[in-house]
Design an enzyme around this catalytic site. Structure first.
Site, PDB file in Angstrom:
ATOM      1  N   GLU B  59      45.327  46.283  43.031  1.00  0.00           N
ATOM      2  CA  GLU B  59      44.447  45.682  41.608  1.00  0.00           C
ATOM      3  C   GLU B  59      44.594  46.722  40.525  1.00  0.00           C
ATOM      4  O   GLU B  59      44.812  46.018  39.361  1.00  0.00           O
ATOM      5  CB  GLU B  59      43.184  45.680  42.312  1.00  0.00           C
ATOM      6  CG  GLU B  59      42.734  44.290  42.853  1.00  0.00           C
ATOM      7  CD  GLU B  59      42.915  44.514  44.412  1.00  0.00           C
ATOM      8  OE1 GLU B  59      43.418  45.875  44.870  1.00  0.00           O
ATOM      9  OE2 GLU B  59      42.859  43.743  45.404  1.00  0.00           O
ATOM     10  N   HIS B 128      32.457  39.174  49.427  1.00  0.00           N
ATOM     11  CA  HIS B 128      33.191  38.145  48.890  1.00  0.00           C
ATOM     12  C   HIS B 128      32.379  37.533  47.956  1.00  0.00           C
ATOM     13  O   HIS B 128      32.714  36.155  47.548  1.00  0.00           O
ATOM     14  CB  HIS B 128      33.882  37.271  49.809  1.00  0.00           C
ATOM     15  CG  HIS B 128      35.249  37.696  50.493  1.00  0.00           C
ATOM     16  ND1 HIS B 128      35.189  39.006  51.175  1.00  0.00           N
ATOM     17  CD2 HIS B 128      36.535  37.805  50.288  1.00  0.00           C
ATOM     18  CE1 HIS B 128      36.616  39.406  51.731  1.00  0.00           C
ATOM     19  NE2 HIS B 128      37.012  38.409  50.810  1.00  0.00           N
TER      20      HIS B 128
END
Lengths: 341, 326
Positions: B59, B128
């Site tokens: 990322e 999440h």
């Protein structure tokens, strides 16, 4: 060193060949960086300039040698220890000095200071004070060069400390995977702030580790500017030939502490003295004298010229207007004078 | 035209890739897989792997690469799978994307768009499910958008790409299957403006993103109870459109803010403070907040539902501020 050459140099007629002139330019470039940073020490000690100030005294051959191998159209990404990179890249010494003073005429309009020098015209993209933070950015610039087919490349300077960060490894993987035109110039000065290489790295052969990503990588004597330049040219040639990223481990040393704040308790003084015998300015000057390209008079002239340039920059910075507080909110967004809240 | 939120986002990407060759999409699984949430399905076949670019699980690097390529004149759209993973790239977003323009004295722009999923409601447990867009809305130098409708899913990307500065777009995971009619010609409001999604005169419900459908459902419940709620969709979390919020409060004299972020230090806290600063004398009741409970979002359905704002809790808070305790 031959007797003939020494005699010739002593008569005050050093060689004027193109190669000799080039080495003189390298010497002048390193002298400018050295004198600029010595002035920074004085100004910091007098509290004229503030902030974190990281000096590259002892590492001038890296900045000078690598940037000499680049074209003006190439991009350069640097770290918080970037005075040398900026000056070697041609950012005007007046603009760099004015930035140290936080003046409106500084190369970052007084917003950046020592750690954040920028110059769009010279494609100098800072000045990144997050260790390894500039490496993905440089890979992105390189991706743009590749996607646009410019033939340009990006040179990214970073230290051995950055080699320990995930961002280096993520970026090295991607740069190699996508064959990006990226020169990874690792200034291995043996210390991440105060931590020695062997204390932070399981394997201290950085070039070998970089090579594991499938990119050409080698180590160079970072105290020898001509060796640095030759290695950088070889890497640049490989990158321009389409062989993807190249890694240079430039083995160098900073003669001073990590920053002006740092009491430098972690290094043995004899180690510093040992490295000082390999001062990149002396290494080149002695070789030029041996080759009949330099004598003391010419060296002194080059030195005086560098000092005058720094003098002028300091005078200009002192005379320059301060950036007005009324401009505080400028440059947060492109389209507005003031940032939207 | 009948469409879904997911298809509207895809159509926006297709339009951007077609219109401007500088635009490219980059992220984990955006190409061959079609996007973790299916948003970019088929685009790699259409535009090729250079412009719909699969990345490794890196990322920080691919977000930084987006920043660098934007600096050099491209128009990258970086997809980060979820806001939870964006924390690995937060250094690049905050220390580089949001900062470079100012730090360089205005010499460089970063015309970058970052899209990411946020929010809970799908029993994906703590790592999440968090709603951290309020953190991003804290940062000067970026714009933060939260499309909550089909029209915004279809048209916000274009506005974001036209912005010369970095824009972060939050797509709530529970919205991807939202379906309905999309007006082909309808223009979306500008990317900095809030929108009144339902007019009313008793209380203003301020919300955004995945909480909009729940808030509209709460307004239905309130209407059945004789309470007329106005629903304001912030759309832009930075900058905030104070004018639309204050104008609504001036009409209704009461405000409840619905935010899936944790209550402490939330975006709801910011909106509440602004209402108090700017519209205090319009208020007939103190401002209320309906936020997520101060807990990592749990897996079990009943626990997850209890942690989040729900139509019932929103309606209850609104009922209290209008003085009717249902």
């Amino acid at each position: 060193m031959t007797t003939t050459r020494r005699t010739k140099a002593q008569r005050g007629r050093p060689s004027q060949s193109a190669a000799a002139k080039h080495r003189r330019d390298l010497l002048a470039g390193m002298l400018l960086i050295r004198r600029f940073e010595e002035r920074c020490v004085e100004l910091y000690s007098a509290s004229t300039i503030r902030g974190f100030v990281h000096l590259c005294i002892g590492e001038e051959a890296v900045a000078t040698g690598v940037t000499t191998a680049l074209e003006p159209a190439d991009a350069v990404v640097s770290t918080y220890r970037e005075h040398g990179h900026a000056l070697a890249r041609g950012v005007p010494v007046e603009a760099v000095m004015a930035e140290m003073y936080g003046k409106a005429t500084g190369c970052s309009g007084g917003r950046g200071g020592s750690m954040h020098l920028f110059d769009a015209g010279r494609r100098f993209y800072g000045g990144n004070a997050i260790v390894a933070g500039g490496i993905p950015l440089a890979a992105g610039l390189a991706l743009a060069e590749k996607m646009r087919g410019t033939g340009g490349l990006v040179c990214c300077f970073f230290g051995d400390g950055a080699f320990a960060e995930g961002e280096f490894h993520e970026s090295a993987n991607l740069a190699a995977l996508w064959s990006l035109p990226l020169l990874l110039a690792c200034e291995n000065n043996l210390y991440a702030m105060g931590t020695p290489l062997a204390v932070e790295h399981a394997q201290t052969d950085l070039a070998m580790r970089a090579a594991s990503y499938g990119m050409p990588a080698w180590a160079v004597d970072g105290m020898d500017v001509t060796a640095v330049e030759a290695a950088a040219r070889r890497a640049v040639d490989g990158i321009r030939a389409g062989h993807g990223p190249h890694f240079l481990e430039l083995r160098t040393y900073r003669f001073r502490a990590h920053s002006m704040y740092d009491p430098d308790r972690y290094r043995d003084k004899t180690e510093i003295e040992r490295w000082r015998t390999r001062d990149p300015i002396s290494v080149l000057a002695e070789r030029m004298k041996a080759d009949g390209e330099l004598n003391d008079t010419v060296q002194d002239e080059l030195d005086q010229r560098a000092r005058r340039e720094v003098d002028r920059a300091q005078q200009a910075a002192e005379a320059a207007p301060a950036e007005s507080a009324a401009t505080l909110l400028r440059h947060v967004h492109t389209d507005s004078e003031e940032a939207p809240a | 035209m009948k469409t879904t939120y997911r298809e509207a986002l895809r159509e926006a990407l297709r339009e951007a890739l077609t219109a401007d060759e500088r635009v490219f999409l980059m992220g984990e699984d955006v190409g061959r897989y079609g996007g973790a949430f299916g948003v970019s399905l088929g685009l790699v076949e259409e535009f090729g792997p250079e412009r719909v670019r699969d990345t490794p699980l890196s990322e920080s690097a691919f977000t930084g690469i987006g920043i660098g390529s934007a600096l050099a004149g491209l128009r990258p759209v970086v997809e980060i799978m979820t806001v939870n993973f964006s924390l690995l790239a937060l250094d690049q977003i905050l220390n580089n994307a949001a900062t470079l323009r100012h730090m360089s004295g205005g010499q460089f722009s970063v015309p970058l768009v970052i899209r990411m999923t946020t929010g809970a409601g799908r029993q994906l447990a703590a790592q999440h499910s968090h709603s951290l867009e309020g953190w991003y809305a804290h940062i000067p130098g970026i714009r933060v958008l939260a499309p909550a409708t089909l029209a915004d899913a279809r048209r916000m990307l274009g506005g974001a790409l036209a912005d010369p500065d970095p824009v972060v777009i939050f797509e709530h995971g529970s919205l991807y299957n939202l379906s309905g009619e999309l007006d082909e010609d309808g223009a979306a409001p500008g990317i900095g403006a809030a929108a009144v999604r339902r007019p009313g005169h008793d209380v203003t419900l301020v919300t955004y993103g995945g909480s909009l459908p729940k808030t509209l459902a709460a307004a239905d419940v309130l209407a059945a109870d004789g309470i007329s709620a106005e629903v304001v969709d912030l759309r832009s979390l930075r900058p905030l459109d104070d004018a639309t919020v204050m104008a609504s409060v001036a009409r209704t004299h009461r405000a409840v803010i619905v935010d899936e972020g944790w209550r402490t230090g939330s975006l709801a806290a910011e909106v509440s403070a602004r209402i108090t600063e700017q519209a205090f004398y319009d208020l007939d009741a103190s401002v209320r907040r309906v936020c997520s409970a101060e807990v990592p979002i749990p897996y079990a359905r009943a626990l997850e539902e209890a942690a989040l704002p729900q139509p019932a809790s929103i309606a209850a808070a609104a009922g209290e501020v209008v003085g009717r305790h249902g």
